[in-house]
Enzyme design. Structure first.
Site, PDB file in Angstrom:
ATOM      1  N   ASP A  12     -12.085 -73.996 -52.086  1.00 37.81           N
ATOM      2  CA  ASP A  12     -11.028 -73.048 -52.453  1.00 37.81           C
ATOM      3  C   ASP A  12     -11.663 -71.658 -52.583  1.00 37.81           C
ATOM      4  O   ASP A  12     -12.570 -71.459 -53.406  1.00 37.81           O
ATOM      5  CB  ASP A  12     -10.451 -73.511 -53.803  1.00 37.81           C
ATOM      6  N   ILE A  13     -11.184 -70.709 -51.808  1.00 34.94           N
ATOM      7  CA  ILE A  13     -11.830 -69.381 -51.778  1.00 34.94           C
ATOM      8  C   ILE A  13     -11.709 -68.661 -53.120  1.00 34.94           C
ATOM      9  O   ILE A  13     -12.538 -67.809 -53.439  1.00 34.94           O
ATOM     10  CB  ILE A  13     -11.256 -68.524 -50.617  1.00 34.94           C
ATOM     11  N   ASN A  26       0.221 -60.675 -45.966  1.00 33.45           N
ATOM     12  CA  ASN A  26       1.230 -60.212 -44.997  1.00 33.45           C
ATOM     13  C   ASN A  26       1.383 -58.707 -45.172  1.00 33.45           C
ATOM     14  O   ASN A  26       0.853 -58.128 -46.121  1.00 33.45           O
ATOM     15  CB  ASN A  26       2.561 -60.953 -45.167  1.00 33.45           C
ATOM     16  N   VAL A  35      -3.113 -69.041 -48.920  1.00 33.85           N
ATOM     17  CA  VAL A  35      -4.272 -68.472 -49.612  1.00 33.85           C
ATOM     18  C   VAL A  35      -3.872 -67.207 -50.388  1.00 33.85           C
ATOM     19  O   VAL A  35      -4.419 -66.914 -51.457  1.00 33.85           O
ATOM     20  CB  VAL A  35      -5.442 -68.250 -48.616  1.00 33.85           C
ATOM     21  N   ASP A  36      -2.904 -66.490 -49.883  1.00 30.71           N
ATOM     22  CA  ASP A  36      -2.390 -65.279 -50.541  1.00 30.71           C
ATOM     23  C   ASP A  36      -1.846 -65.636 -51.931  1.00 30.71           C
ATOM     24  O   ASP A  36      -2.228 -65.022 -52.950  1.00 30.71           O
ATOM     25  CB  ASP A  36      -1.276 -64.700 -49.644  1.00 30.71           C
ATOM     26  N   THR A 125      -4.438 -69.197 -39.544  1.00 28.87           N
ATOM     27  CA  THR A 125      -4.360 -70.595 -39.078  1.00 28.87           C
ATOM     28  C   THR A 125      -3.441 -71.477 -39.923  1.00 28.87           C
ATOM     29  O   THR A 125      -3.368 -72.676 -39.710  1.00 28.87           O
ATOM     30  CB  THR A 125      -5.763 -71.258 -39.033  1.00 28.87           C
ATOM     31  N   GLY A 126      -2.728 -70.870 -40.871  1.00 25.65           N
ATOM     32  CA  GLY A 126      -1.784 -71.641 -41.692  1.00 25.65           C
ATOM     33  C   GLY A 126      -0.361 -71.299 -41.309  1.00 25.65           C
ATOM     34  O   GLY A 126       0.108 -71.648 -40.213  1.00 25.65           O
ATOM     35  N   TYR A 128       0.864 -68.700 -40.192  1.00 23.19           N
ATOM     36  CA  TYR A 128       0.974 -67.931 -38.944  1.00 23.19           C
ATOM     37  C   TYR A 128       0.614 -68.741 -37.688  1.00 23.19           C
ATOM     38  O   TYR A 128       0.569 -68.202 -36.585  1.00 23.19           O
ATOM     39  CB  TYR A 128       0.140 -66.651 -39.034  1.00 23.19           C
TER      40      TYR A 128
HETATM   41  N1  AR6 Z   1      -8.841 -71.300 -50.101  1.00 20.98           N
HETATM   42  C1  AR6 Z   1      -9.237 -71.247 -48.799  1.00 20.98           C
HETATM   43  N2  AR6 Z   1      -8.383 -71.413 -47.763  1.00 20.98           N
HETATM   44  C2  AR6 Z   1      -7.089 -71.643 -48.051  1.00 20.98           C
HETATM   45  C3  AR6 Z   1      -6.596 -71.707 -49.386  1.00 20.98           C
HETATM   46  C4  AR6 Z   1      -7.547 -71.517 -50.438  1.00 20.98           C
HETATM   47  N3  AR6 Z   1      -7.186 -71.541 -51.715  1.00 20.98           N
HETATM   48  N4  AR6 Z   1      -5.255 -71.948 -49.339  1.00 20.98           N
HETATM   49  C5  AR6 Z   1      -4.920 -72.038 -48.026  1.00 20.98           C
HETATM   50  N5  AR6 Z   1      -6.016 -71.882 -47.250  1.00 20.98           N
HETATM   51  P1  AR6 Z   1      -2.349 -69.128 -44.770  1.00 20.98           P
HETATM   52  P2  AR6 Z   1      -1.931 -67.203 -42.581  1.00 20.98           P
HETATM   53  C6  AR6 Z   1      -6.160 -71.899 -45.793  1.00 20.98           C
HETATM   54  O1  AR6 Z   1      -1.041 -69.775 -44.501  1.00 20.98           O
HETATM   55  O2  AR6 Z   1      -1.804 -68.316 -41.605  1.00 20.98           O
HETATM   56  C7  AR6 Z   1       1.090 -66.211 -46.639  1.00 20.98           C
HETATM   57  O3  AR6 Z   1       2.362 -66.561 -47.120  1.00 20.98           O
HETATM   58  C8  AR6 Z   1      -5.096 -72.602 -44.999  1.00 20.98           C
HETATM   59  O4  AR6 Z   1      -5.322 -74.008 -44.985  1.00 20.98           O
HETATM   60  O5  AR6 Z   1      -2.726 -68.903 -46.188  1.00 20.98           O
HETATM   61  O6  AR6 Z   1      -2.785 -66.024 -42.240  1.00 20.98           O
HETATM   62  C9  AR6 Z   1       0.905 -64.710 -46.477  1.00 20.98           C
HETATM   63  O7  AR6 Z   1       1.600 -63.982 -47.471  1.00 20.98           O
HETATM   64  C10 AR6 Z   1      -5.297 -71.981 -43.628  1.00 20.98           C
HETATM   65  O8  AR6 Z   1      -6.345 -72.633 -42.927  1.00 20.98           O
HETATM   66  O9  AR6 Z   1      -2.443 -67.673 -44.037  1.00 20.98           O
HETATM   67  C11 AR6 Z   1       1.468 -64.480 -45.121  1.00 20.98           C
HETATM   68  O10 AR6 Z   1       2.873 -64.360 -45.138  1.00 20.98           O
HETATM   69  C12 AR6 Z   1      -5.768 -70.562 -43.940  1.00 20.98           C
HETATM   70  O11 AR6 Z   1      -6.108 -70.554 -45.328  1.00 20.98           O
HETATM   71  C13 AR6 Z   1       1.089 -65.726 -44.352  1.00 20.98           C
HETATM   72  O12 AR6 Z   1       0.951 -66.746 -45.335  1.00 20.98           O
HETATM   73  C14 AR6 Z   1      -4.730 -69.504 -43.682  1.00 20.98           C
HETATM   74  O13 AR6 Z   1      -3.454 -70.000 -44.038  1.00 20.98           O
HETATM   75  C15 AR6 Z   1      -0.224 -65.568 -43.656  1.00 20.98           C
HETATM   76  O14 AR6 Z   1      -0.464 -66.714 -42.873  1.00 20.98           O
END
Ligand code: AR6
Length: 173
Positions: A12-13, A26, A35-36, A125-126, A128
């Protein structure tokens, strides 16, 4: 080319004690899921307060995809959160340069802050929907190419699958 040390962490970052952690935000900078959401929850309200200040001053139209900006990190172990906005995956348009730019711009911001270590999630990669194999390759290539920023760069992967994909990408590049 610099001698950047790239390491991979499964976890977890928000628990990472790098000088700066990168948020996959975003354009509104006002929070979201993934992660946000985790960073804002763990860091507390001061991060959102900083983001709102940026929106009211230098970023009235929001943060464009591929750009990066820093705030303080509230209760996190890190000193700074660097917010970047990844591109949404598209089947019809190649947006790779924007995703690479998230990494290089974040490193540029980290460098300007004087951060010695920086931790990245797998941007886009989540929610988006960027395919993690391609996202991993772009991430590692961008960091390798970059000639400024912290020497200690960590990718913090939230699933074993993402960790394995990044490990393969490090081996192949
Ligand atoms: N620690 C590390 N990685 C994580 C964590 C964590 N705690 N939680 C999720 N991930 P995403 P995006 C990974 O969806 O695709 C938000 O709503 C997750 O498994 O967080 O860039 C923003 O506000 C994935 O591999 O970000 C934007 O609207 C990676 O982090 C949108 O999501 C990115 O997933 C951005 O989408």
């Amino acid at each position: 080319m610099r001698n950047t040390r790239i390491s991979l962490v499964l976890g977890d970052i928000t628990e990472e004690d790098a000088d700066a952690i990168v948020n996959a935000a975003n354009s509104t900078l006002l929070g979201g899921g993934g992660v946000d959401g985790a960073i804002h929850r763990a860091g507390g309200p001061s991060i959102l307060r900083d983001c709102k200040q940026l929106r009211a001053s230098t970023l009235k139209d929001g943060l464009p995809a591929g750009s990066a900006v820093a705030t303080t990190a509230g209760n996190l172990a890190a000193r700074w959160v660097i917010h970047t906005v990844g591109p949404v995956w598209s089947d019809t348009e190649d947006r790779s340069r924007l995703l690479s730019s998230c990494y290089t711009e974040s490193l540029r911001v980290a460098d300007a802050l004087g951060a010695a270590s920086v931790a990245f999630p797998a941007i886009s990669t989540g929610v988006y929907r960027w395919p993690v194999e391609d996202g991993a390759r772009l991430a590692i290539e961008a960091v390798r190419r970059c000639d400024s920023g912290p020497i200690d760069v960590r990718f913090v992967l939230f699933s074993q699958r993402a960790y394995d994909v990044f490990s393969n990408a490090v081996r192949e590049i």
